[in-house]
Design a protein around this motif. Structure first.
Motif, PDB file in Angstrom:
ATOM      1  N   ALA A 173       1.128 -27.590 -25.859  1.00 46.72           N
ATOM      2  CA  ALA A 173       1.696 -26.579 -26.598  1.00 46.72           C
ATOM      3  C   ALA A 173       0.373 -25.779 -27.057  1.00 46.72           C
ATOM      4  CB  ALA A 173       2.324 -27.275 -27.885  1.00 46.72           C
ATOM      5  N   ASP A 200       2.826 -30.925 -26.797  1.00 44.11           N
ATOM      6  CA  ASP A 200       4.355 -30.629 -27.150  1.00 44.11           C
ATOM      7  C   ASP A 200       4.569 -31.966 -28.062  1.00 44.11           C
ATOM      8  OD1 ASP A 200       6.685 -29.584 -27.921  1.00 44.11           O
ATOM      9  OD2 ASP A 200       7.488 -29.906 -25.882  1.00 44.11           O
ATOM     10  N   LYS A 203       8.713 -23.269 -31.712  1.00 44.78           N
ATOM     11  CA  LYS A 203       8.172 -24.462 -31.004  1.00 44.78           C
ATOM     12  C   LYS A 203       7.003 -25.036 -31.534  1.00 44.78           C
ATOM     13  CE  LYS A 203      10.182 -22.635 -26.404  1.00 44.78           C
ATOM     14  NZ  LYS A 203       9.852 -22.285 -25.247  1.00 44.78           N
ATOM     15  N   PRO A 227       3.865 -31.067 -21.709  1.00 41.15           N
ATOM     16  CA  PRO A 227       3.031 -29.839 -21.610  1.00 41.15           C
ATOM     17  C   PRO A 227       2.170 -29.776 -22.863  1.00 41.15           C
ATOM     18  CG  PRO A 227       5.246 -29.391 -22.472  1.00 41.15           C
ATOM     19  CD  PRO A 227       5.405 -30.988 -21.912  1.00 41.15           C
ATOM     20  N   ASP A 282       6.123 -18.098 -30.044  1.00 41.33           N
ATOM     21  CA  ASP A 282       6.441 -19.506 -30.040  1.00 41.33           C
ATOM     22  C   ASP A 282       6.189 -20.180 -31.419  1.00 41.33           C
ATOM     23  OD1 ASP A 282       7.747 -19.718 -27.535  1.00 41.33           O
ATOM     24  OD2 ASP A 282       5.792 -19.828 -26.681  1.00 41.33           O
ATOM     25  N   PHE A 327       1.569 -23.449 -24.111  1.00 33.97           N
ATOM     26  CA  PHE A 327       2.371 -24.113 -23.209  1.00 33.97           C
ATOM     27  C   PHE A 327       2.094 -23.569 -21.903  1.00 33.97           C
ATOM     28  CE2 PHE A 327       5.200 -24.173 -26.959  1.00 33.97           C
ATOM     29  CZ  PHE A 327       5.472 -25.377 -26.867  1.00 33.97           C
ATOM     30  N   ASP A 328       0.453 -23.876 -21.359  1.00 32.01           N
ATOM     31  CA  ASP A 328       0.010 -23.686 -20.362  1.00 32.01           C
ATOM     32  C   ASP A 328      -0.128 -22.283 -19.928  1.00 32.01           C
ATOM     33  OD1 ASP A 328      -0.534 -26.547 -20.533  1.00 32.01           O
ATOM     34  OD2 ASP A 328       1.310 -27.004 -19.565  1.00 32.01           O
TER      35      ASP A 328
END
Length: 274
Positions: A8, A38, A160, A6, A83, A73-74
């Motif tokens: 990020a 990611d 993240k 994915p 995040d 993240f899309d």
């Protein structure tokens, strides 16, 4: 079939503009396209005032682009990027709190019990090599030690994405390299997505998977994107001796030098005009 990694952080044709005092609109960054996967470590380098920090603030949700899109993240970013953890150049420590309390405070604000927050903060201080300094206040710590506390303060919340704005800029050269190796050691444990802003091209190459170059402003653009061919795990001291390091540095600098000189000329003209 292998699952795709994915994205990020994705900036798509992002343009950032500000209205200045005389009513004119100043375009800081124009049509920036940048994707960070990611687990990927991406460094942004460019002349002073080119909008590197502006891009970080857009990714953090602190600035809304005048045009274009931001996806995390899309998914479209709405409001603050929950995040992400943000490590600034300036210390963000509370001077009246000990190192331990400074690291624990983010968890406490989020509702974690004080006992659990302090226990986890103690573990993180150990991870950054400051287990024996838990009871010291920021003014009792060196610049490098304060940066370690700041790093633990961000990482304890397990973001993240890490957004880092010249985090080691105020430190001396040796301490910067030590902090860089510490960052790589901590990053390699769970491979968060990292967007790292620096003026130091050598630091960018030594740390990152990719180095992105921005032009001088106004209306700064992303003008180059290089993949770093150095193997991981990586030691910054040794990486700077590698022939591939020097070859990549020469290649990027051949593009960056013109922009740095252009940015310097613009800043000099601005100083003369004032």
């Amino acid at each position: 079939m292998e699952k795709a990694t994915p994205t990020a952080v994705a900036l798509q044709d992002a343009t950032v503009a500000f209205r200045v005092a005389d009513g004119r609109v100043y375009t800081a960054v124009e049509q920036a396209d940048l994707a960070v996967a990611d687990g990927e470590f991406v460094a942004i380098v460019g002349p002073t005032g080119c909008g590197k920090s502006t891009l970080l603030n857009v990714a953090a949700g602190l600035l809304q682009p005048a045009a274009g899109r931001v996806r995390i993240f899309d998914k479209p970013l709405v409001g603050l990027n929950r995040d992400a953890g943000y490590l600034f150049q300036a210390d963000a420590l509370f001077p009246w709190k000990t190192a331990l309390d400074n690291v624990a405070v983010g968890l406490e604000i989020a509702g974690t019990s004080r006992g659990e927050a302090l226990a986890r903060a103690k573990q993180w201080l150990g991870s950054v090599g400051l287990g024996a300094f838990a009871s010291r206040y920021p003014h009792m710590l060196s610049g490098g030690q304060r940066k370690r506390v700041g790093l633990a303060q961000v990482l304890i919340r397990n973001p993240k994405i890490l957004l880092m704005d010249e985090p080691f800029g105020p430190l001396d050269a040796q301490t910067r390299q030590i902090m860089g190796n510490l960052l790589l050691e901590l990053w390699s444990a769970d491979k968060k997505a990292v967007l790292f802003v620096t003026h130091d091209l050598e630091e960018a190459i030594a740390l990152a998977d990719r180095v992105v170059i921005m032009s001088a402003g106004p209306s700064a653009r992303i003008i180059g994107d290089w993949r770093v061919p150095l193997a991981r795990p990586r030691d910054i001291f040794e990486a700077r001796l590698d022939k591939d390091f020097h070859a990549l540095h020469r290649e990027i600098w051949s593009v960056l030098k013109e922009q740095v000189m252009k940015g310097y000329a613009q800043s000099s003209q601005g100083a003369e005009a004032s």
